[in-house]
Scaffold this active site. Structure first.
Site, short mmCIF file in Angstrom:
data_model
loop_
_atom_site.label_atom_id
_atom_site.label_comp_id
_atom_site.label_asym_id
_atom_site.label_seq_id
_atom_site.Cartn_x
_atom_site.Cartn_y
_atom_site.Cartn_z
N SER A 64 0.80 -1.24 0.00
CA SER A 64 0.00 0.00 0.00
C SER A 64 0.82 1.28 0.00
CB SER A 64 -0.92 0.02 1.21
OG SER A 64 -2.07 -0.70 0.92
N LYS A 67 0.53 3.41 -2.91
CA LYS A 67 -0.64 4.27 -3.18
C LYS A 67 -0.28 5.75 -3.19
CE LYS A 67 -3.78 0.91 -1.06
NZ LYS A 67 -4.42 0.51 0.22
N TYR A 189 -2.85 -2.62 -10.52
CA TYR A 189 -2.78 -2.28 -9.09
C TYR A 189 -2.05 -3.38 -8.30
CZ TYR A 189 -4.30 -1.98 -4.25
OH TYR A 189 -4.30 -1.98 -2.88
N TYR A 241 -4.56 4.32 7.58
CA TYR A 241 -5.94 3.78 7.65
C TYR A 241 -6.65 4.26 8.91
CZ TYR A 241 -3.12 0.71 4.78
OH TYR A 241 -2.22 0.25 3.91
N VAL A 259 1.05 -3.76 3.80
CA VAL A 259 0.98 -5.06 4.48
C VAL A 259 2.24 -5.90 4.26
CG1 VAL A 259 -1.55 -5.22 4.59
CG2 VAL A 259 -0.34 -6.07 2.56
N1 GLN Z 1 -2.01 -5.21 -2.19
C1 GLN Z 1 -2.63 -5.03 -0.91
C2 GLN Z 1 -4.16 -5.03 -1.04
O1 GLN Z 1 -4.71 -4.39 -1.88
C3 GLN Z 1 -2.16 -3.77 -0.29
C4 GLN Z 1 -2.81 -3.52 1.02
C5 GLN Z 1 -1.95 -2.88 2.02
O2 GLN Z 1 -0.74 -2.85 1.91
N2 GLN Z 1 -2.53 -2.37 3.06
O3 GLN Z 1 -4.83 -5.69 -0.27
#
Ligand code: GLN
Length: 608
Positions: A64, A67, A189, A241, A259
């Protein structure tokens, strides 16, 4: 390199190293292969210096954290208006994989949760999946300063199991927040999340954001400054988050977690920080990442909203030309004019960054001195940074001063200001690189305005030199017979530092600079202009009196003519006409006492 800072970070690393709280992300099966012990910290300064500890070179998937960078990329490519039609900037307060869309418009709340991130990736234009992904990979690589790879296993693993993200993408498509082909956008993505980075890479990516969008190692611009501001804003409010509120409250840095176990934080203007440890808490943030950041922020006082009041020190000093003049030695009458009228020139020396509050301090000083000031000198030699808003305020200052028949002189050797905006044809503003030259310029103007016979044009006759004060006409004619005359072309070195003295020079035409070289042998010599002399001034007399080596170089700034009184003739005078010799020595003493007094007065006013 080990220093105190790296040792403090190391202590932090040791402190949390044994912590095994949290668990590996398992909804992407491949992520369970991570080693739970992995733990790395990397701090990159905004000027590109690294402090990396532990598993800082271990590659892992960016997840993430991507992003934030993809959001920046589409902002740069499409502009904020287009992007905002599809992605909001409100924190959702929900988990990263929540289906957080505005109930009416269907617009995802922000780009840091999956919904907004998939919408952002959907805005990356390209011919096909590979083309679109390649653009993202290329962009991230520029941030990291190296070519980044993809973990194909993790990508495949997420692609095989990512039904929730596909569902989110289809909802986005339903609300026209994502274009066809939907599946392609989701695959791009997933692949973007599987880009392999190290802690060190991430710290440099964060440092590029800290450095206003310029990678401090490669010097490449990776994001427009306005969009740096936007990316950091959403990182501050949404980057962690449903822990974002607590995070900004305690850590106080724009941040983003993934994650894969990475967390990056940005202290604008100062640092990029990355921590990697794959054991996650219930909200999907790295446990040791949160711990490390919390403590690091406390240890180094990194909280963004704990900023000290810097403007108080923005003004280094304020002085008048009557108190501190240029290095130019002049004839007495000229020095007196400067002392008498120099209060009309006010010099304001700034330091630190020249942003709004520093500018506001300058404006306060300027108003306080306006009544008696004709020329303000704004000395920016100790300023590194300004911004366009402050430059615009300065333009307003110039306009107001000009309307009031006042002038601004700016000392800006590093071109902090974009001169183009201060059209010197339109505005009465002058730019100088050197404060001494600027002060000289102000002095010339005062002398022209206030001294009866202003500039000496022809040759100054020898008997007008102060060194021959109080001589009888007989004595003068004797002296005349002993004087030589020498010419030097512009640009020539007349006296060499370290050489043996031969003569006293009486500058009758032209101008010279005295340059002091701080070291005699090394390549990085420092040449400092410590004085300048014009017609009617004598120089080189000190070394002659005590027979010491020359202490500085003397250069002819223009074609120069000098009378010379040789050391031999001076010695001859000493034995044959000791009265003349005594007068000369006395005059030299008086001239130098005068210089010393001026210097003392200057030192006194500068230290007050
Ligand atoms: N690729 C992961 C997902 O979309 C990324 C989520 C994350 O790092 N929080 O679930």
């Amino acid at each position: 390199m080990h220093n105190t800072v790296s040792r403090i970070i190391h202590q932090l690393y040791d402190k949390y190293r044994g912590c095994s709280d949290g668990k590996l992300a398992d909804y992407i099966p491949e992520l369970t292969r991570a080693n739970p012990d992995w733990f790395g910290i990397s701090v990159a300064t905004a000027d590109g210096h690294f402090y990396s500890i532990g598993d800082a070179e271990q590659a892992f998937t960016i997840q993430s954290i991507s992003k934030a960078f993809t959001f920046g990329m589409v902002l740069d490519d499409l502009g904020v208006n287009t992007v905002e039609k599809r992605i909001g900037v409100e924190p959702s307060g929900e988990a990263f994989n929540s289906i957080s869309l505005d109930p009416i418009s269907g617009r995802p709340y922000n780009p840091m949760i999956n919904a907004g991130a998939i919408a952002a990736t959907g805005l990356v234009r390209g011919d096909d999946l590979d083309d679109r992904f390649e653009k993202i990979r290329h962009c991230f690589s520029r941030y990291a300063g190296r070519d980044l790879d993809v973990d194909e296993e993790v990508y495949r693993s997420e692609s095989e199991t990512g039904f929730r993200n596909r569902a989110i993408a289809n909802l986005l498509r339903n609300f026209e927040m994502l274009d066809d082909p939907v599946d392609e956008a989701v695959e791009v993505y997933f692949k973007q999340c599987s880009i392999l980075v190290t802690c060190r890479d991430l710290s440099l990516m964060a440092a590029s954001l800290a450095n206003s969008g310029v990678n401090p190692v490669t010097g490449e611009r990776v994001l427009k400054p306005d969009n740096v501001e936007r990316v950091l804003s959403v990182m501050s409010t949404c980057g962690m988050y449903d822990y974002s509120g607590e995070w900004i409250f305690t850590v106080g840095l724009p941040a983003k977690s993934g994650v894969g176990g990475g967390v990056v934080g940005v202290l604008p203007g100062q640092l990029g920080v990355a921590v990697f440890s794959p054991l996650l808490d219930a909200k999907g943030n790295s446990v040791r990442g949160v711990q490390t950041f919390t403590e690091l922020s406390r240890l180094f006082n990194l909280h963004l909203f704990n900023s000290p009041a810097v403007a108080g020190q923005a003004i280094r000093r304020v002085y008048k030309l009557s108190e501190v003049g240029s290095h130019r030695q002049r004839v007495k009458a000229h020095h007196e004019a400067i002392r008498q009228y120099g209060h009309s020139v006010t010099i304001v020396e700034m330091q630190g960054d020249f942003f709004f509050s520093a500018m506001e301090h300058f404006v306060r000083v300027q108003s306080a001195h306006t009544a008696e000031t004709v020329t303000f000198v704004l000395d920016l030699r100790r300023v590194n940074l300004t911004d366009s808003a402050t430059e615009n305020v300065l333009l307003a200052v110039i306009k107001e001063l000009n309307a009031d028949n006042r002038q601004l002189i700016v000392i800006d050797p590093a071109n902090i200001l974009e001169h183009a905006r201060y059209d010197t044809e339109i505005y009465d503003v002058l730019f100088f690189d050197d404060i001494d030259i600027a002060l000289e310029h102000c002095e010339e103007i005062l002398i022209q305005a206030h001294v009866e016979a202003p500039m000496i044009k022809g040759l100054v006759p020898f008997h007008e030199f102060e060194i021959f004060n109080d001589m009888t006409s007989q004595e003068l004619s004797l002296i005349e017979g002993l004087l030589g005359m020498e010419g030097f072309p512009a640009g020539c070195k007349m006296i060499e530092q370290g050489s043996d003295p031969e003569s006293i020079y009486l500058l009758t035409k032209g101008s010279v600079s005295i340059i002091y070289n701080s070291s005699n042998n090394s390549d990085d010599q420092l040449h400092q202009r410590i004085a300048a002399f014009g017609p009617g001034v004598s120089f080189g007399e000190l070394a002659v009196v005590d027979c010491s080596k020359r202490t500085a170089d003397v250069w002819a700034d223009e074609d120069v003519t000098c009378y010379t009184l040789s050391l031999d003739n001076l010695r001859m005078l000493e034995s044959s006409s000791s009265a003349i010799h005594a007068k000369i020595i006395r005059n030299i003493l008086i001239i130098n006492i005068d210089r010393l007094r001026r210097t003392n007065q200057e030192l006194g006013s500068l230290k007050s």
